[in-house]
Structure formats: structure tokens, C-alpha cells
Design a protein around this motif. Structure first.
Motif, PDB file in Angstrom:
ATOM      1  N   LEU A   6       0.840  -1.210   0.000  1.00  0.00           N
ATOM      2  CA  LEU A   6       0.000   0.000   0.000  1.00  0.00           C
ATOM      3  C   LEU A   6       0.870   1.254   0.000  1.00  0.00           C
ATOM      4  O   LEU A   6       0.523   2.267  -0.615  1.00  0.00           O
ATOM      5  N   VAL A   7       2.001   1.173   0.695  1.00  0.00           N
ATOM      6  CA  VAL A   7       2.937   2.297   0.685  1.00  0.00           C
ATOM      7  C   VAL A   7       3.518   2.459  -0.720  1.00  0.00           C
ATOM      8  O   VAL A   7       3.561   3.567  -1.269  1.00  0.00           O
ATOM      9  N   LYS A   8       3.912   1.330  -1.306  1.00  0.00           N
ATOM     10  CA  LYS A   8       4.489   1.371  -2.662  1.00  0.00           C
ATOM     11  C   LYS A   8       3.485   1.953  -3.653  1.00  0.00           C
ATOM     12  O   LYS A   8       3.858   2.645  -4.597  1.00  0.00           O
ATOM     13  N   ALA A   9       2.216   1.651  -3.421  1.00  0.00           N
ATOM     14  CA  ALA A   9       1.178   2.116  -4.345  1.00  0.00           C
ATOM     15  C   ALA A   9       0.773   3.560  -4.067  1.00  0.00           C
ATOM     16  O   ALA A   9      -0.061   4.121  -4.773  1.00  0.00           O
ATOM     17  N   GLY A  10       1.344   4.162  -3.021  1.00  0.00           N
ATOM     18  CA  GLY A  10       1.020   5.561  -2.737  1.00  0.00           C
ATOM     19  C   GLY A  10      -0.311   5.759  -2.037  1.00  0.00           C
ATOM     20  O   GLY A  10      -0.845   6.868  -2.019  1.00  0.00           O
ATOM     21  N   ILE A  11      -0.855   4.705  -1.448  1.00  0.00           N
ATOM     22  CA  ILE A  11      -2.104   4.827  -0.702  1.00  0.00           C
ATOM     23  C   ILE A  11      -1.792   5.241   0.733  1.00  0.00           C
ATOM     24  O   ILE A  11      -2.518   6.027   1.335  1.00  0.00           O
ATOM     25  N   LEU A  12      -0.709   4.684   1.277  1.00  0.00           N
ATOM     26  CA  LEU A  12      -0.260   5.059   2.615  1.00  0.00           C
ATOM     27  C   LEU A  12       1.124   5.681   2.527  1.00  0.00           C
ATOM     28  O   LEU A  12       1.847   5.479   1.544  1.00  0.00           O
ATOM     29  N   THR A  13       1.489   6.437   3.565  1.00  0.00           N
ATOM     30  CA  THR A  13       2.884   6.838   3.746  1.00  0.00           C
ATOM     31  C   THR A  13       3.350   6.216   5.059  1.00  0.00           C
ATOM     32  O   THR A  13       2.540   5.952   5.945  1.00  0.00           O
ATOM     33  N   SER A  14       4.644   5.963   5.162  1.00  0.00           N
ATOM     34  CA  SER A  14       5.167   5.340   6.368  1.00  0.00           C
ATOM     35  C   SER A  14       6.290   6.187   6.945  1.00  0.00           C
ATOM     36  O   SER A  14       6.983   6.896   6.224  1.00  0.00           O
ATOM     37  N   LEU A  43      -7.259  -3.191  -4.126  1.00  0.00           N
ATOM     38  CA  LEU A  43      -7.107  -4.511  -4.731  1.00  0.00           C
ATOM     39  C   LEU A  43      -5.866  -4.573  -5.616  1.00  0.00           C
ATOM     40  O   LEU A  43      -5.076  -5.513  -5.531  1.00  0.00           O
ATOM     41  N   ALA A  44      -5.676  -3.550  -6.427  1.00  0.00           N
ATOM     42  CA  ALA A  44      -4.531  -3.544  -7.344  1.00  0.00           C
ATOM     43  C   ALA A  44      -3.223  -3.507  -6.563  1.00  0.00           C
ATOM     44  O   ALA A  44      -2.237  -4.143  -6.950  1.00  0.00           O
ATOM     45  N   ALA A  45      -3.211  -2.768  -5.447  1.00  0.00           N
ATOM     46  CA  ALA A  45      -1.989  -2.672  -4.654  1.00  0.00           C
ATOM     47  C   ALA A  45      -1.608  -4.027  -4.067  1.00  0.00           C
ATOM     48  O   ALA A  45      -0.447  -4.424  -4.091  1.00  0.00           O
ATOM     49  N   ILE A  46      -2.598  -4.744  -3.539  1.00  0.00           N
ATOM     50  CA  ILE A  46      -2.310  -6.013  -2.858  1.00  0.00           C
ATOM     51  C   ILE A  46      -2.154  -7.161  -3.848  1.00  0.00           C
ATOM     52  O   ILE A  46      -1.235  -7.973  -3.739  1.00  0.00           O
ATOM     53  N   GLU A  47      -3.042  -7.233  -4.804  1.00  0.00           N
ATOM     54  CA  GLU A  47      -3.080  -8.401  -5.683  1.00  0.00           C
ATOM     55  C   GLU A  47      -2.255  -8.237  -6.945  1.00  0.00           C
ATOM     56  O   GLU A  47      -2.025  -9.199  -7.671  1.00  0.00           O
ATOM     57  N   GLY A  48      -1.853  -7.045  -7.238  1.00  0.00           N
ATOM     58  CA  GLY A  48      -1.117  -6.822  -8.474  1.00  0.00           C
ATOM     59  C   GLY A  48      -2.054  -6.555  -9.632  1.00  0.00           C
ATOM     60  O   GLY A  48      -3.269  -6.724  -9.513  1.00  0.00           O
ATOM     61  N   PRO A  49      -1.509  -6.153 -10.763  1.00  0.00           N
ATOM     62  CA  PRO A  49      -2.336  -5.698 -11.877  1.00  0.00           C
ATOM     63  C   PRO A  49      -2.876  -6.816 -12.762  1.00  0.00           C
ATOM     64  O   PRO A  49      -3.645  -6.549 -13.671  1.00  0.00           O
ATOM     65  N   ALA A  50      -2.472  -8.074 -12.487  1.00  0.00           N
ATOM     66  CA  ALA A  50      -2.830  -9.156 -13.411  1.00  0.00           C
ATOM     67  C   ALA A  50      -4.332  -9.404 -13.436  1.00  0.00           C
ATOM     68  O   ALA A  50      -5.016  -9.242 -12.423  1.00  0.00           O
ATOM     69  N   GLU A  51      -4.832  -9.788 -14.611  1.00  0.00           N
ATOM     70  CA  GLU A  51      -6.243 -10.139 -14.749  1.00  0.00           C
ATOM     71  C   GLU A  51      -6.489 -11.513 -14.128  1.00  0.00           C
ATOM     72  O   GLU A  51      -5.590 -12.348 -14.062  1.00  0.00           O
ATOM     73  N   ALA A  52      -7.714 -11.720 -13.693  1.00  0.00           N
ATOM     74  CA  ALA A  52      -8.061 -12.998 -13.085  1.00  0.00           C
ATOM     75  C   ALA A  52      -8.005 -14.121 -14.118  1.00  0.00           C
ATOM     76  O   ALA A  52      -7.553 -15.221 -13.834  1.00  0.00           O
ATOM     77  N   PHE A  53      -8.446 -13.821 -15.335  1.00  0.00           N
ATOM     78  CA  PHE A  53      -8.409 -14.850 -16.376  1.00  0.00           C
ATOM     79  C   PHE A  53      -7.126 -14.727 -17.175  1.00  0.00           C
ATOM     80  O   PHE A  53      -6.888 -13.701 -17.825  1.00  0.00           O
ATOM     81  N   GLN A  54      -6.280 -15.713 -17.082  1.00  0.00           N
ATOM     82  CA  GLN A  54      -5.013 -15.719 -17.795  1.00  0.00           C
ATOM     83  C   GLN A  54      -5.132 -16.696 -18.957  1.00  0.00           C
ATOM     84  O   GLN A  54      -5.075 -17.898 -18.763  1.00  0.00           O
ATOM     85  N   CYS A  55      -5.277 -16.160 -20.170  1.00  0.00           N
ATOM     86  CA  CYS A  55      -5.445 -17.015 -21.341  1.00  0.00           C
ATOM     87  C   CYS A  55      -4.130 -17.706 -21.671  1.00  0.00           C
ATOM     88  O   CYS A  55      -3.103 -17.050 -21.855  1.00  0.00           O
ATOM     89  N   ALA A  56      -4.162 -19.028 -21.714  1.00  0.00           N
ATOM     90  CA  ALA A  56      -2.944 -19.795 -22.010  1.00  0.00           C
ATOM     91  C   ALA A  56      -2.811 -20.068 -23.504  1.00  0.00           C
ATOM     92  O   ALA A  56      -1.891 -20.744 -23.928  1.00  0.00           O
ATOM     93  N   GLU A  57      -3.737 -19.525 -24.304  1.00  0.00           N
ATOM     94  CA  GLU A  57      -3.688 -19.676 -25.759  1.00  0.00           C
ATOM     95  C   GLU A  57      -3.609 -21.144 -26.178  1.00  0.00           C
ATOM     96  O   GLU A  57      -2.824 -21.509 -27.065  1.00  0.00           O
TER      97      GLU A  57
END
Lengths: 183, 183
Positions: B70-78, B101-115
Motif C-alpha cells: 500500500l505504501v508502494k502504491a502511494g495509498i499510505l505513507t510510512s 485490490l490492485a496494490a495487494i493483488e497486483g495488476p494481473a487479470e483474473a483470467f489468464q489465457c494460455a492460448e
DNA sequence: CCTTATTTGGATATGTAATATCTAGATATG
DNA sequence: CATATCTAGATATTACATATCCAAATAAGG
């Protein structure tokens, strides 16, 4: 190559740091693709796990495990015995992505509220304060509902139609591919 | 109690069969709750991990791990050092559930197409057929976009307001709870 | 300057779920 | 009766969520 006592944590040290937690299992992709394939091939009777797996280079035993919940959910029907296999239980237009996701992943919501509000700060509040759901939980559920609504609006028929627009003659291509002898 | 050589699989035999794969980590719930707490307590300087953890009965060391993104994402300061801790980097009205959610879980989509379409049946198609994204992937991404849109529409300020409507005087309650001596 | 309380980052430990395979049993074909 | 298939369960492997611990940096207060 030998381990030399290196622990997994050390071995993985250089992997990407980004976690992807909210993740849909590959089984959903497999299931959706197999439904499309079953529609293209469905006229010659049931299709076996082995043939479906060959079509997408998937491990047959595990694919079979993934297809079983689709049968339970009434999306596919299965026939045992020689010449057995899987069929679509209903037309692609009556199967949505939500149906497939729910069959494979189960009905649970992505956000599971652990009610941590009840552990400390809120402990002295009257019980009436907890009758209303956690406000964070409610907001997350509302957003998930939008996701589910969008998934339920996507039928496999529409997806197949898009795929065929991108690759004209796909149905024929698939049938030819399966007609060719494989080792 | 001794194991007697019983494998985990055998021990777990009676557990529920339903799988829940699409799951958001608890860190998201923790992070959202801590942001609300930081707003309620924010006037007395930064709040330490220990105090935040005590407020919800959470393991302090692990909570600290969850707060760092959250700190890295700029939501909190420490602030390090004695009297250090965490603060909100901006008002609750400018923090959405999507941000958390994006800060904790990362930017990846839930559905990862394996082609997997490229593995078998489609193998003989011209490369042009793969320029367009997999139709299943596209449909899944569209649905996820709705989810993200809904999450981005929910500010923590709105959630806090709902929580206070459910439990009037919550802000005072929280401050009193923290003022009481703890062992 | 020293002690204390804190964040940060890394290593580590543990449990559980996803992925994958195998075997035994049931079922159907010819 | 031999073969091919689905079904169900056990099992194995790998990755990840959860959780703890330690060393280093940082700051406050005596």
C-alpha cells in the motif's frame, strides 16, 4: 542438476515479485474451448476425452477431471463404454461463461469476508451493529455482481461466432484436422 | 496426536469437495479496514503496525507485510523510527476499492489465457488468425472490466459513511477503544 | 551517544490448493 | 470376451497464501 541443499525460497529468489492472487483456474479455459469443439464435432456422436485433449494439447487424464463438473452442472452429458465420450447437453446459445465458471470454480464469491471488524475495535458495539453486513464486504459483493452479470450475458454461441469471424472456415478446418490420422 | 504414516490426502478425505479458486486474499480486507481505521485515528500522528493489528486481532508481522505494498502504491505513507507508523497518503474519498485490490493483488487479470487454441486444432491456420485475441479471452476480459469499473466506483469514503450509518458514533467508539489500556 | 520503537527487506516455515497421474470399478460396443 | 470409455478416489508434485523471524536502517528521547 543437483540441488546442493538450496531451498525452494532461494531457488525462486529471482522470480518476478508480482503476485497474482485473483486467478481463474485453467480448467475454465479448457472447458470453454472444449464446449466450442464439441459443437463443431458434435454430429458424429460423443467425443472422447482423448480426442478433446489432443485437439488442444492438454493432458487427457486431467482434462477428464475438469470435464466431470461440467457433466454434474448439466452443461455436458457423458456416455460410458466404447464409442463413449462427451456431448453438449444444450445448444451453445444456452450456455454462458458464468455457467462454465460456476461449474468449474464453484459458487463461492471471490471476496470472502472474514468479519475481522468483530475482533477488536468493534467488540463493544451492540449486536445490532453486526446485523448489517460489513460495509467493505457489501461493496465488494456489489462489484462482483457486476462481473457475474457480464459473464452471464456472454453465451458460448456469441463467442463461437466471434471466433469464426476471426478465422473464416474454422468449422471445416477443425473437422479436417480431426480427420487426419494421428500417431 | 501421531500421524501413523497417514498422508495429507487421506487426512483431508472428509473435507468439503467444493473448490473455491477465484479468491481474493485476506490482505485486501485487512488493507481496506486499516485505511478506515487510519482515517478515524489519523489526527494523532502515524499509527504503528502493532496498534493496527491489535484493532482487528491480526498477526502484526504479517499485517506489516500486507501494508507495505500500500505504501508502494502511494495509498499510505510510512515513517520509520520511534513514534513511526502509517498514515493515509490521501483522503478516503480519493481511494477506491480498485486501488486497494490492485496494490495487494497486483495488476494481473483474473483470467489468464494460455492460448491453448494454438496447440492443436488451430495449428494449421495462418498466423493472421492469431492476431485477433482468443474470443474466449476477449469475453472474459470484458466481464472483468465491468468488475474493475464497479470497484473503481467505490471510494473508501462512501464505505466508511455506510459503516457509520450502521453503527452510529463509530468514530468515538474507535477512539475510546484505543484509549483504553491494553495488556 | 545510547536505548528503544519502529519500518523495510529478505529468508524461512507451514498449510492448502492447483495441477497431474494412476488405478480400480462400472459401462457399453462389437 | 476384449476393448474403450467414463467415474471416483488416492496419490504425487508444484505454487502460492499465510505467517514468523531476523538484520539493517531510521528516528525519538533521554
Amino acid at each position: 542438476m543437483p540441488d546442493r541443499g538450496i531451498t525452494p525460497a532461494v531457488r525462486n529468489r529471482t522470480r518476478t515479485a508480482t503476485i497474482e492472487v485473483v486467478k481463474i483456474s485453467e480448467g475454465v479455459e479448457w472447458a470453454a474451448h472444449c464446449c466450442l469443439l464439441l459443437d463443431w464435432m458434435g454430429e458424429d456422436g460423443p467425443v472422447s476425452t482423448a480426442r478433446l485433449a489432443a485437439g488442444y494439447g492438454l493432458p487427457p487424464a486431467y482434462l477428464n477431471k475438469q470435464l466431470q463438473p461440467l457433466v454434474k452442472a448439466g452443461i455436458l452429458t457423458s456416455t460410458a463404454g466404447k464409442k463413449g465420450g462427451f456431448r453438449l447437453a444444450r445448444p451453445l446459445g444456452e450456455i454462458t461463461l458464468m455457467d462454465v465458471l460456476a461449474a468449474i470454480e464453484g459458487p463461492a464469491e471471490a471476496f470472502q469476508c472474514a468479519e475481522i471488524r468483530q475482533n477488536g475495535v468493534w467488540a463493544d458495539l451492540p449486536a445490532s451493529a453486526f446485523r448489517a453486513p460489513c460495509a467493505i464486504d457489501a461493496a465488494m459483493r456489489g462489484a462482483e455482481l457486476e462481473w457475474r452479470r457480464a459473464l452471464a450475458a456472454q453465451t458460448l454461441a456469441a463467442i463461437q461466432s466471434n471466433a469464426e469471424l476471426q478465422a473464416p472456415g474454422l468449422r471445416t478446418q477443425v473437422q479436417e484436422w480431426y480427420a487426419r490420422p494421428r500417431q
